[in-house]
Design a protein around this motif. Structure first.
Motif, PDB file in Angstrom:
ATOM      1  N   THR A 107       0.830  -1.202   0.000  1.00  0.00           N
ATOM      2  CA  THR A 107       0.000   0.000   0.000  1.00  0.00           C
ATOM      3  C   THR A 107       0.863   1.250   0.000  1.00  0.00           C
ATOM      4  N   ASN A 108       0.287   2.356  -0.476  1.00  0.00           N
ATOM      5  CA  ASN A 108       0.966   3.657  -0.422  1.00  0.00           C
ATOM      6  C   ASN A 108       0.173   4.664   0.411  1.00  0.00           C
ATOM      7  N   VAL A 109      -0.798   4.194   1.186  1.00  0.00           N
ATOM      8  CA  VAL A 109      -1.639   5.086   1.989  1.00  0.00           C
ATOM      9  C   VAL A 109      -1.086   5.152   3.410  1.00  0.00           C
ATOM     10  N   CYS A 110      -0.445   6.272   3.729  1.00  0.00           N
ATOM     11  CA  CYS A 110       0.218   6.466   5.017  1.00  0.00           C
ATOM     12  C   CYS A 110      -0.807   6.591   6.146  1.00  0.00           C
ATOM     13  N   THR A 111      -0.643   5.778   7.182  1.00  0.00           N
ATOM     14  CA  THR A 111      -1.547   5.835   8.335  1.00  0.00           C
ATOM     15  C   THR A 111      -1.345   7.123   9.128  1.00  0.00           C
ATOM     16  N   THR A 112      -0.113   7.557   9.281  1.00  0.00           N
ATOM     17  CA  THR A 112       0.181   8.766  10.047  1.00  0.00           C
ATOM     18  C   THR A 112      -0.527   9.978   9.475  1.00  0.00           C
ATOM     19  N   ALA A 113      -0.637  10.033   8.161  1.00  0.00           N
ATOM     20  CA  ALA A 113      -1.278  11.178   7.514  1.00  0.00           C
ATOM     21  C   ALA A 113      -2.780  11.225   7.768  1.00  0.00           C
ATOM     22  N   ARG A 114      -3.349  10.106   8.199  1.00  0.00           N
ATOM     23  CA  ARG A 114      -4.793  10.043   8.387  1.00  0.00           C
ATOM     24  C   ARG A 114      -5.225  10.080   9.852  1.00  0.00           C
ATOM     25  N   VAL A 115      -4.313   9.750  10.750  1.00  0.00           N
ATOM     26  CA  VAL A 115      -4.713   9.660  12.161  1.00  0.00           C
ATOM     27  C   VAL A 115      -3.711  10.377  13.058  1.00  0.00           C
ATOM     28  N   LYS A 116      -4.169  10.700  14.272  1.00  0.00           N
ATOM     29  CA  LYS A 116      -3.296  11.279  15.283  1.00  0.00           C
ATOM     30  C   LYS A 116      -2.954  10.178  16.290  1.00  0.00           C
ATOM     31  N   ASN A 117      -2.719  10.583  17.521  1.00  0.00           N
ATOM     32  CA  ASN A 117      -2.391   9.615  18.562  1.00  0.00           C
ATOM     33  C   ASN A 117      -3.540   8.650  18.816  1.00  0.00           C
ATOM     34  N   ASN A 118      -3.195   7.421  19.120  1.00  0.00           N
ATOM     35  CA  ASN A 118      -4.173   6.395  19.471  1.00  0.00           C
ATOM     36  C   ASN A 118      -5.207   6.152  18.367  1.00  0.00           C
ATOM     37  N   LEU A 119      -4.783   6.359  17.125  1.00  0.00           N
ATOM     38  CA  LEU A 119      -5.622   6.063  15.964  1.00  0.00           C
ATOM     39  C   LEU A 119      -6.923   6.864  15.940  1.00  0.00           C
ATOM     40  N   ILE A 120      -6.894   8.092  16.497  1.00  0.00           N
ATOM     41  CA  ILE A 120      -8.027   8.995  16.366  1.00  0.00           C
ATOM     42  C   ILE A 120      -7.858   9.755  15.054  1.00  0.00           C
ATOM     43  N   GLU A 121      -8.910   9.807  14.247  1.00  0.00           N
ATOM     44  CA  GLU A 121      -8.792  10.457  12.952  1.00  0.00           C
ATOM     45  C   GLU A 121      -8.413  11.918  13.106  1.00  0.00           C
ATOM     46  N   ARG A 122      -7.455  12.350  12.288  1.00  0.00           N
ATOM     47  CA  ARG A 122      -7.011  13.739  12.322  1.00  0.00           C
ATOM     48  C   ARG A 122      -8.154  14.673  11.949  1.00  0.00           C
ATOM     49  N   PRO A 123      -8.159  15.869  12.549  1.00  0.00           N
ATOM     50  CA  PRO A 123      -9.197  16.835  12.173  1.00  0.00           C
ATOM     51  C   PRO A 123      -9.051  17.222  10.706  1.00  0.00           C
TER      52      PRO A 123
END
Length: 378
Positions: A107-123
């Protein structure tokens, strides 16, 4: 200390409104952020979807645009690998190289770019710390897809920008930020088209034409372009399509036409419109036992498609592709190198070059099927 920059930006205050060229304040980059002077930016259908309120990631007021090229103006604390003056391409598909997804070749979909700490979706529409770097008339302005390129200056996370060679000619290179890479890579990476195969591309906009280029580069023997705008056919054929079809010229569904003309369906199908009815037609035009359909077009929130599960039982494959499957930090510099070595021609994809203040005219050209437009910021 780096100061706030005042510059021009194209702001969308509410959905369905035209762009308003405004003076905005662009704050200095914080830790692990990079501020970029944008030099040129492409106009993409995804931006148009955002303007029309059809993109779930958007909050208003917003600065959209995600297909740019520029020069680093300043860097925040802790940034490594960038310095003022570097030529760069902002990345709407970031790569942190630390998360599970970035370490996985599938995959090329970065998890960090989509979520913050504890896998809460970024605003949505904000930086990693939950704030904005843009203000205008006393209001915070949201950003778009990690990039916001319809502005003279933007701020991005360091994982959302990649350095390119200093000797790179910047004319047309912004297309590698989305349009070209998305279509071309969907063929080479997501579908893995093999030599001698049969392909069809639904939608001959910038992404679709790049997919045609990918099919040719992969050695496909038959490349069919499908679009209701016949004005696009000559360029599609110049870029590699062996034939083009206008669905409106037939009294039967386009999938039936394709099944009949190919003796049972295509091996590889690329859907570049984002329209649910076209997605269904695309899937149904693939070969029942070995056809692969790649969905590239972005549909509107809430839209659905209905399929008979039995159509997959014999081996049909349906998959999606974002940014052509490229891991952006790793691959964008290689794509730029290939461009400089003339392994593909971006120039043919650009049909109009406009000054920044004519951005609304550019979007009208896009909506009227005039193919591809990019803007020079200065």
């Amino acid at each position: 200390r780096t100061a706030v920059i005042k510059c021009r930006a194209a702001v969308i205050w509410q959905a369905q409104e035209p762009f308003s060229i405004e003076e905005v304040e662009v704050a200095p980059p914080k830790a692990h952020e990079v501020r970029i002077k944008i030099l040129a930016t492409g106009i993409c259908g995804t931006d148009d979807s955002a303007i029309k309120g059809k993109f779930r990631e958007v909050q208003y007021p917003v600065i959209v645009g995600h297909e740019g090229v520029g020069i680093v103006e300043s860097i925040g604390e802790g940034v490594k690998g960038f310095k003022p003056g570097d030529k760069v391409i902002p990345l709407f598909a970031p790569q942190c190289n630390q998360c599970v997804s970035c370490k996985d070749p599938r995959t090329n979909v970065c998890t960090t770019a989509r979520v913050k700490n504890n896998l809460i979706e970024r605003p949505k529409g904000l930086m990693a710390d939950g704030t904005s770097r843009f203000t205008c008339k006393g209001k915070h302005i949201y950003n778009f897809l990690n990039t916001s390129t319809f502005t003279e200056y933007t701020v991005v996370d360091e994982i959302a920008v990649v350095k390119i060679d200093d000797d790179t000619p910047l004319a047309n290179i912004c297309l590698i930020g989305c349009c070209f890479s998305t279509g071309y890579g969907s063929v080479l990476n997501s579908a893995k088209v093999h030599p001698g195969s049969t392909c069809v591309v639904f939608g001959l906009g910038g992404v679709g034409l790049a997919a045609v280029m990918g099919c040719k580069a992969a050695g496909a023997s038959r490349i069919i372009g499908v679009d209701i705008n016949t004005a696009k056919f000559d360029l599609a054929k110049e870029l590699g399509a062996t034939e083009c079809i206008n669905p409106k010229e037939y009294d039967k569904p386009i999938q039936q036409v394709l099944l009949e003309q190919t003796g049972g369906g295509l091996e590889y199908v690329f859907e570049c419109t984002g329209k649910p009815e076209t997605m269904v037609a695309a899937i149904n035009s693939s070969h029942f036992a070995l056809g692969t359909t790649v969905i590239i077009g972005v549909s509107a929130p809430g839209e659905t498609i209905s399929l008979d599960p039995l159509m997959f039982i014999a081996g049909r494959t349906l998959k999606g592709s974002i940014f052509g499957g490229w891991k952006a930090k790793d691959c964008v510099p290689k794509l730029v190198k290939d461009y400089k070595e003339k392994k593909f021609d971006l120039d043919k994809l650009v049909t109009h070059r406009l000054p920044f203040e004519k951005i609304n005219e550019g979007f009208e050209l896009l909506r009227n099927g005039k193919r591809y437009v990019y803007l020079m910021i200065y």
